[in-house]
Design an enzyme around this catalytic site. Structure first.
Site, PDB file in Angstrom:
ATOM      1  N   GLU A 200       3.055  -6.040   7.402  1.00 31.18           N
ATOM      2  CA  GLU A 200       2.245  -5.042   8.100  1.00 31.18           C
ATOM      3  C   GLU A 200       2.531  -4.979   9.597  1.00 31.18           C
ATOM      4  OE1 GLU A 200      -0.096  -6.185   4.413  1.00 31.18           O
ATOM      5  OE2 GLU A 200       1.079  -7.231   5.938  1.00 31.18           O
TER       6      GLU A 200
ATOM      7  N   ALA B  70       0.841  -1.198   0.000  1.00 26.99           N
ATOM      8  CA  ALA B  70       0.000   0.000   0.000  1.00 26.99           C
ATOM      9  C   ALA B  70       0.877   1.250   0.000  1.00 26.99           C
ATOM     10  CB  ALA B  70      -0.915  -0.007   1.219  1.00 26.99           C
TER      11      ALA B  70
ATOM     12  N   GLY C 217       0.009  -5.379   0.465  1.00 29.85           N
ATOM     13  CA  GLY C 217      -1.095  -5.422  -0.480  1.00 29.85           C
ATOM     14  C   GLY C 217      -0.729  -6.108  -1.775  1.00 29.85           C
TER      15      GLY C 217
ATOM     16  N   GLU D  51      -1.145  -9.709  -1.051  1.00 32.27           N
ATOM     17  CA  GLU D  51      -2.583  -9.973  -0.946  1.00 32.27           C
ATOM     18  C   GLU D  51      -3.252  -9.996  -2.318  1.00 32.27           C
ATOM     19  OE1 GLU D  51      -4.028  -8.160   3.254  1.00 32.27           O
ATOM     20  OE2 GLU D  51      -2.828  -6.796   2.017  1.00 32.27           O
TER      21      GLU D  51
END
Length: 253
Positions: free
Chosen positions: A127, A59, A104, A107
């Protein structure tokens, strides 16, 4: 970020140099492109690709740093919905992973049906090092893919894994030379793009729905799709070809 179509394969190309950080604009665009790929008849399979150097490093941390609790409560559903739109594409999806696929980015790769990684790729869910947990599906899709203990190892420590370890634990499905990642991902998708679209959709939904349910519910989903496919032209073509020409000769386009 854009969608390129060739030979029945739609490539969703992440394009935010230098690291393809997944900011809000890209997240929303991802959802839009998933809808476009779903609706287009000329797209029969999908490749997720970030380019030759990096898949997606995660992100946009600078953007997230300015968000407070209220802002993230309002945004977190849209974040998950963008990734879920990719996971629920009713067509085969392969991730072509080069360089980093972190946070991300990892993911997003988890949303694919199949993952082909470069031999120099690194994947992870870092994270925890920010005082957070994965928020775009990592705590749910990762343990379903590699098992809870291995997923907790990656999520609890935030460590990155190289391609060979990712292959060993089932995080990726194939490791190839970096220069061949997109070519092989596209070839995999193109092969499936020539298959029976409704049967592939049924197979994907049956597997995915079954993973979220008990065995009896999963069998009911399978039974419904299995019987329903007997109403399709592809089923007629496939069985006729088998009887007249032998297995593996049917053409579905």
């Amino acid at each position: 970020m854009h969608l390129e179509v060739a030979d029945g394969v739609g490539t969703i190309r992440l394009d935010r140099p230098p690291m393809n950080a997944l900011d809000i604009e890209l997240q929303d665009r991802l959802k839009d492109l998933a809808a476009e790929a779903t609706d287009r008849d000329d797209v029969r399979a999908v490749v997720l690709y970030g380019g030759e150097k990096v898949f997606a490093a995660g992100a946009d941390i600078k953007e997230m740093q300015d968000m407070d609790h209220t802002a993230m409560v309002l945004r977190s559903r849209a974040l998950q919905d963008a990734f879920t739109a990719i996971a629920r594409l009713p067509k085969p999806v392969v991730a072509a992973v080069t360089g980093y696929a972190l946070g991300g980015g990892c993911e997003l790769a988890l949303c694919a049906d199949f993952r082909i990684a470069a031999d120099n790729a690194k994947l992870g869910q870092p994270e925890i090092l920010l005082g957070l947990i994965p928020g775009a599906g990592g705590t749910q899709r990762l343990p379903r893919l590699i098992g809870p203990a291995k997923a907790k190892d990656l999520i609890f420590t935030g460590r990155m894994v190289k391609a060979d370890e990712a292959l060993a634990i089932g995080l990726v499905d194939r490791v190839v030379p970096a220069a061949e990642v997109y070519e092989q991902a596209h070839a995999w998708a193109a092969r499936l793009a020539k298959g029976p679209a409704l049967a592939l959709r049924a197979a994907k939904e049956a597997v995915d729905a079954g993973l979220e349910a008990d065995i009896d519910t999963g069998l009911a989903v399978e039974r419904t799709w299995f019987a329903g496919l007997f109403a399709t032209e592809d089923r007629e073509r496939g069985m006729r070809s088998f009887v007249e020409e032998g297995p593996g000769k049917a053409k579905f386009l």
